[in-house]
Design an enzyme around this catalytic site. Structure first.
Site, PDB file in Angstrom:
ATOM      1  N   ASP A  20       0.909  -1.217  -0.051  1.00  0.00           N
ATOM      2  CA  ASP A  20       0.107   0.041   0.024  1.00  0.00           C
ATOM      3  C   ASP A  20       0.819   1.504  -0.045  1.00  0.00           C
ATOM      4  OD1 ASP A  20      -3.074  -0.048   0.958  1.00  0.00           O
ATOM      5  OD2 ASP A  20      -2.102   1.905   0.813  1.00  0.00           O
ATOM      6  N   ASP A  47       3.543   1.916  -4.731  1.00  0.00           N
ATOM      7  CA  ASP A  47       2.281   2.983  -5.268  1.00  0.00           C
ATOM      8  C   ASP A  47       2.158   2.179  -6.679  1.00  0.00           C
ATOM      9  OD1 ASP A  47       0.884   4.594  -6.979  1.00  0.00           O
ATOM     10  OD2 ASP A  47       2.453   6.262  -6.814  1.00  0.00           O
ATOM     11  N   VAL A  48       0.869   1.543  -6.640  1.00  0.00           N
ATOM     12  CA  VAL A  48       0.378   0.621  -7.637  1.00  0.00           C
ATOM     13  C   VAL A  48       0.426   1.318  -9.120  1.00  0.00           C
ATOM     14  CG1 VAL A  48      -0.841  -0.897  -6.436  1.00  0.00           C
ATOM     15  CG2 VAL A  48      -2.083   1.091  -7.437  1.00  0.00           C
ATOM     16  N   ASN A  87      -6.043  -5.104  -5.342  1.00  0.00           N
ATOM     17  CA  ASN A  87      -7.210  -4.692  -4.900  1.00  0.00           C
ATOM     18  C   ASN A  87      -7.368  -3.407  -4.721  1.00  0.00           C
ATOM     19  OD1 ASN A  87      -9.240  -4.827  -2.574  1.00  0.00           O
ATOM     20  ND2 ASN A  87      -7.649  -3.812  -1.527  1.00  0.00           N
ATOM     21  N   TYR A  95     -15.076   5.269 -13.198  1.00  0.00           N
ATOM     22  CA  TYR A  95     -14.997   4.055 -12.368  1.00  0.00           C
ATOM     23  C   TYR A  95     -15.418   2.970 -12.986  1.00  0.00           C
ATOM     24  CZ  TYR A  95     -15.240   1.470  -8.233  1.00  0.00           C
ATOM     25  OH  TYR A  95     -14.995   0.225  -7.156  1.00  0.00           O
ATOM     26  N   LYS A 105     -13.126  -0.461 -14.057  1.00  0.00           N
ATOM     27  CA  LYS A 105     -13.532  -1.671 -13.568  1.00  0.00           C
ATOM     28  C   LYS A 105     -13.681  -2.660 -14.746  1.00  0.00           C
ATOM     29  CE  LYS A 105     -12.623  -1.060  -9.363  1.00  0.00           C
ATOM     30  NZ  LYS A 105     -11.185  -1.801  -8.547  1.00  0.00           N
ATOM     31  N   THR A 133     -17.139   0.217   3.580  1.00  0.00           N
ATOM     32  CA  THR A 133     -15.703   0.684   3.689  1.00  0.00           C
ATOM     33  C   THR A 133     -15.523   1.937   3.844  1.00  0.00           C
ATOM     34  OG1 THR A 133     -15.175   0.755   1.532  1.00  0.00           O
ATOM     35  CG2 THR A 133     -15.016  -1.400   2.405  1.00  0.00           C
TER      36      THR A 133
END
Ligand code: NAD
Length: 258
Positions: free
Chosen positions: A42, A68-69, A95, A162, A166, A197
């Site tokens: 993360d 950092d993805v 994720n 978004y 996805k 969340t």
């Protein structure tokens, strides 16, 4: 919901991106309970280290891994560290993600589009690109990519950028699963509906009417829990899913089928 651990991923080395909180943290917790060797990958250092300390104090094997993805060099450094410590990578859960508040497409600016594509989709390409060779060298592995119900339907009400990010994850997973099936790398998607969340709280805000309106589109009439998504990820990452690849698993209270 409490699962009964039974060592479904004993000794397997697992990278979980976005593992510091929310769904990712629940995945790390369940992986630890099943005796996996978990890397909480993360860019939120304090939260990631705090979770690693908690899971370790409960007897799990967990450590924080800065990642950092969106950044290729960051991926290479993180993978080198895991390979050095464990010699192999058995499981990758892509994720990490961000959501945007809903806006009409014509009002969305290009910087937001690029940001959401980068964190949600480019990240998955980078992870797969750099982890698959390590998995193949080790004889195979399992990748679980976090897509969303937003990739599968109810688009009139979804945030378009978004949802598109996805959908990219969804299709990219089909390509990955089929391209590397012969080398023993499985790759599947999980598609959560609305899950309790911080991300969901930020998107919905504090207004109970907004939540009620959202739940009208969920046949089960409630938000899902991070643990309920983590259980699906654990299944796909384990040998119980040994003949499952390039597949999709919805965890959405029936939302997309409505
Ligand atoms: P969250 O915001 O609670 O957690 C996201 C995590 O990703 C955080 O720990 C954050 O630090 C990390 N992250 C963000 N950008 C990063 C980056 N550039 N590099 C590394 N880490 C980064 O979100 P969540 O609700 O737990 O969602 C997890 C995943 O599930 C996301 O991909 C999200 O799109 C997906 N999802 C969530 C829901 C939901 O309702 N919560 C529904 C469908 C899909």
């Amino acid at each position: 919901m409490k699962m009964q651990p039974n060592g479904r991923i004993v000794g397997r080395s697992a990278i979980v991106t976005g593992g510091a909180r929310g769904i990712g943290a629940a995945i790390c917790e369940q992986f630890c309970a099943e005796d996996g060797l978990v890397f909480i990958a993360d860019n939120a250092k304090a939260a990631g280290e705090e979770l690693a300390a908690r899971l370790s104090s409960q007897g799990g094997s967990a450590q924080f891994l800065h990642l950092d993805v969106t950044d290729e060099d960051s991926w290479c450094a993180a993978i080198a560290k895991v390979s050095l410590e464990n010699g192999r990578i058995d499981i990758l859960v892509n994720n990490a993600g961000i959501a945007l508040g809903t806006l009409p497409i014509v009002e969305r600016d290009v910087q937001d589009w690029d940001r959401v594509m980068s964190v949600n989709a480019r990240s998955v390409f980078l992870g797969v690109k750099h982890v698959v060779p390590v998995m193949i060298q080790g004889g195979g592995g399992a990748i679980v990519n976090m897509s969303s119900a937003a990739a599968l339907g109810q688009w009139q009400n979804m945030e378009a950028a978004y949802a598109a990010s996805k959908a990219a994850v969804h299709v990219f997973t089909k390509a990955t699963g089929t391209q590397y099936a012969e080398q023993g790398v499985r790759c599947n998607t999980v598609h959560p509906g609305p899950i309790e969340t911080e991300m969901m709280r930020e998107v919905l805000g504090e207004n109970p009417e907004v939540l009620a309106h959202r739940l009208v589109r969920v046949p089960m009439g409630r938000l899902g829990k991070p643990d309920e998504v983590a259980a699906a990820v654990l299944f796909l990452a384990s040998d119980e899913a040994s003949y499952i690849t390039a597949a999709q698993l919805s965890v959405d209270g029936g939302a997309v089928a409505q």
